[in-house]
Motif scaffolding. Structure first.
Motif, PDB file in Angstrom:
ATOM      1  N   LEU A   9       0.813  -1.210   0.000  1.00 51.53           N
ATOM      2  CA  LEU A   9       0.000   0.000   0.000  1.00 51.53           C
ATOM      3  C   LEU A   9       0.848   1.262   0.000  1.00 51.53           C
ATOM      4  O   LEU A   9       0.688   2.150   0.827  1.00 51.53           O
ATOM      5  CB  LEU A   9      -0.956  -0.018   1.193  1.00 51.53           C
ATOM      6  CG  LEU A   9      -2.057  -1.055   0.970  1.00 51.53           C
ATOM      7  CD1 LEU A   9      -2.154  -1.986   2.129  1.00 51.53           C
ATOM      8  CD2 LEU A   9      -3.353  -0.378   0.667  1.00 51.53           C
ATOM      9  N   LYS A  14      -2.210   2.373  -2.642  1.00 48.85           N
ATOM     10  CA  LYS A  14      -3.315   3.085  -1.990  1.00 48.85           C
ATOM     11  C   LYS A  14      -4.327   3.579  -3.015  1.00 48.85           C
ATOM     12  O   LYS A  14      -5.533   3.481  -2.804  1.00 48.85           O
ATOM     13  CB  LYS A  14      -2.800   4.257  -1.155  1.00 48.85           C
ATOM     14  CG  LYS A  14      -2.245   3.841   0.180  1.00 48.85           C
ATOM     15  CD  LYS A  14      -1.895   5.048   1.019  1.00 48.85           C
ATOM     16  CE  LYS A  14      -1.366   4.644   2.378  1.00 48.85           C
ATOM     17  NZ  LYS A  14      -1.096   5.802   3.223  1.00 48.85           N
ATOM     18  N   SER A  15      -3.849   4.104  -4.125  1.00 46.51           N
ATOM     19  CA  SER A  15      -4.757   4.577  -5.177  1.00 46.51           C
ATOM     20  C   SER A  15      -5.589   3.430  -5.738  1.00 46.51           C
ATOM     21  O   SER A  15      -6.803   3.565  -5.936  1.00 46.51           O
ATOM     22  CB  SER A  15      -3.971   5.239  -6.308  1.00 46.51           C
ATOM     23  OG  SER A  15      -3.315   6.388  -5.842  1.00 46.51           O
ATOM     24  N   THR A  17      -6.300   0.605  -4.219  1.00 44.11           N
ATOM     25  CA  THR A  17      -7.212   0.164  -3.166  1.00 44.11           C
ATOM     26  C   THR A  17      -8.451   1.062  -3.115  1.00 44.11           C
ATOM     27  O   THR A  17      -9.574   0.575  -3.052  1.00 44.11           O
ATOM     28  CB  THR A  17      -6.492   0.181  -1.805  1.00 44.11           C
ATOM     29  OG1 THR A  17      -5.386  -0.720  -1.861  1.00 44.11           O
ATOM     30  CG2 THR A  17      -7.413  -0.241  -0.678  1.00 44.11           C
ATOM     31  N   ARG A  18      -8.237   2.349  -3.156  1.00 51.38           N
ATOM     32  CA  ARG A  18      -9.363   3.289  -3.119  1.00 51.38           C
ATOM     33  C   ARG A  18     -10.288   3.094  -4.313  1.00 51.38           C
ATOM     34  O   ARG A  18     -11.517   3.123  -4.175  1.00 51.38           O
ATOM     35  CB  ARG A  18      -8.843   4.721  -3.065  1.00 51.38           C
ATOM     36  CG  ARG A  18      -8.256   5.081  -1.729  1.00 51.38           C
ATOM     37  CD  ARG A  18      -7.777   6.530  -1.697  1.00 51.38           C
ATOM     38  NE  ARG A  18      -7.384   6.888  -0.348  1.00 51.38           N
ATOM     39  CZ  ARG A  18      -6.146   7.188   0.006  1.00 51.38           C
ATOM     40  NH1 ARG A  18      -5.164   7.201  -0.893  1.00 51.38           N
ATOM     41  NH2 ARG A  18      -5.870   7.501   1.254  1.00 51.38           N
ATOM     42  N   ILE A  29      -6.622  -5.631   3.775  1.00 55.44           N
ATOM     43  CA  ILE A  29      -5.256  -5.191   3.507  1.00 55.44           C
ATOM     44  C   ILE A  29      -4.282  -5.679   4.571  1.00 55.44           C
ATOM     45  O   ILE A  29      -4.660  -5.962   5.701  1.00 55.44           O
ATOM     46  CB  ILE A  29      -5.171  -3.647   3.411  1.00 55.44           C
ATOM     47  CG1 ILE A  29      -5.568  -2.987   4.734  1.00 55.44           C
ATOM     48  CG2 ILE A  29      -6.019  -3.143   2.260  1.00 55.44           C
ATOM     49  CD1 ILE A  29      -5.318  -1.483   4.783  1.00 55.44           C
ATOM     50  N   LYS A  36       0.791   3.550   8.819  1.00 53.11           N
ATOM     51  CA  LYS A  36       0.947   4.079   7.461  1.00 53.11           C
ATOM     52  C   LYS A  36      -0.287   3.881   6.587  1.00 53.11           C
ATOM     53  O   LYS A  36      -0.389   4.477   5.522  1.00 53.11           O
ATOM     54  CB  LYS A  36       2.156   3.449   6.781  1.00 53.11           C
ATOM     55  CG  LYS A  36       3.473   3.882   7.400  1.00 53.11           C
ATOM     56  CD  LYS A  36       4.644   3.285   6.660  1.00 53.11           C
ATOM     57  CE  LYS A  36       5.953   3.754   7.281  1.00 53.11           C
ATOM     58  NZ  LYS A  36       7.125   3.174   6.574  1.00 53.11           N
ATOM     59  N   VAL A  37      -1.220   3.042   7.031  1.00 49.28           N
ATOM     60  CA  VAL A  37      -2.430   2.792   6.237  1.00 49.28           C
ATOM     61  C   VAL A  37      -3.711   3.191   6.969  1.00 49.28           C
ATOM     62  O   VAL A  37      -4.811   2.829   6.562  1.00 49.28           O
ATOM     63  CB  VAL A  37      -2.504   1.318   5.777  1.00 49.28           C
ATOM     64  CG1 VAL A  37      -1.384   0.998   4.807  1.00 49.28           C
ATOM     65  CG2 VAL A  37      -2.478   0.362   6.956  1.00 49.28           C
ATOM     66  N   ASP A  39      -5.231   5.925   6.950  1.00 48.78           N
ATOM     67  CA  ASP A  39      -6.123   6.671   6.074  1.00 48.78           C
ATOM     68  C   ASP A  39      -7.012   5.737   5.258  1.00 48.78           C
ATOM     69  O   ASP A  39      -8.219   5.966   5.135  1.00 48.78           O
ATOM     70  CB  ASP A  39      -5.336   7.615   5.162  1.00 48.78           C
ATOM     71  CG  ASP A  39      -4.226   6.935   4.370  1.00 48.78           C
ATOM     72  OD1 ASP A  39      -3.810   5.815   4.727  1.00 48.78           O
ATOM     73  OD2 ASP A  39      -3.766   7.542   3.378  1.00 48.78           O
ATOM     74  N   VAL A  40      -6.451   4.663   4.742  1.00 49.10           N
ATOM     75  CA  VAL A  40      -7.233   3.713   3.950  1.00 49.10           C
ATOM     76  C   VAL A  40      -8.184   2.919   4.846  1.00 49.10           C
ATOM     77  O   VAL A  40      -9.314   2.624   4.454  1.00 49.10           O
ATOM     78  CB  VAL A  40      -6.289   2.770   3.165  1.00 49.10           C
ATOM     79  CG1 VAL A  40      -7.064   1.790   2.324  1.00 49.10           C
ATOM     80  CG2 VAL A  40      -5.350   3.572   2.273  1.00 49.10           C
ATOM     81  N   GLU A  43     -11.238   4.774   5.487  1.00 44.89           N
ATOM     82  CA  GLU A  43     -12.102   4.836   4.303  1.00 44.89           C
ATOM     83  C   GLU A  43     -12.842   3.518   4.067  1.00 44.89           C
ATOM     84  O   GLU A  43     -13.626   3.407   3.129  1.00 44.89           O
ATOM     85  CB  GLU A  43     -11.275   5.203   3.076  1.00 44.89           C
ATOM     86  CG  GLU A  43     -10.692   6.605   3.166  1.00 44.89           C
ATOM     87  CD  GLU A  43      -9.683   6.905   2.069  1.00 44.89           C
ATOM     88  OE1 GLU A  43      -9.736   6.252   0.996  1.00 44.89           O
ATOM     89  OE2 GLU A  43      -8.832   7.778   2.281  1.00 44.89           O
TER      90      GLU A  43
END
Length: 65
Positions: A9, A14-15, A17-18, A29, A36-37, A39-40, A43
């Motif tokens: 990620l 990350k992009s 995944t989103r 994930i 570090k993740v 933020d994801v 979401e």
């Protein structure tokens, strides 16, 4: 809904995944450093503490490492 596991990620991961979450997939994930993740995760991604744990929960795995 199909469940997808994702390992790797960074910027590209990350992009991706989103985009998969926007398309309606349930994303599981794994990352070595949970911070570090965050933020994801906020979401909607589901974090796992190991690759094996992640793989056991999904229909397909994607790895970008």
């Amino acid at each position: 809904m199909e469940k997808i596991g994702f390992v790797g990620l960074g910027i590209m991961g990350k992009s991706m995944t989103r985009n998969l979450m926007k398309a309606g997939y349930e994303l599981h994930i794994y990352a070595r450093t949970k911070a570090k993740v965050e933020d994801v995760i906020s979401e909607g991604a589901i974090f796992h503490n190991s690759v094996g744990e992640c793989a056991a929960e999904v229909d397909a795995m994607i790895s970008i490492v």
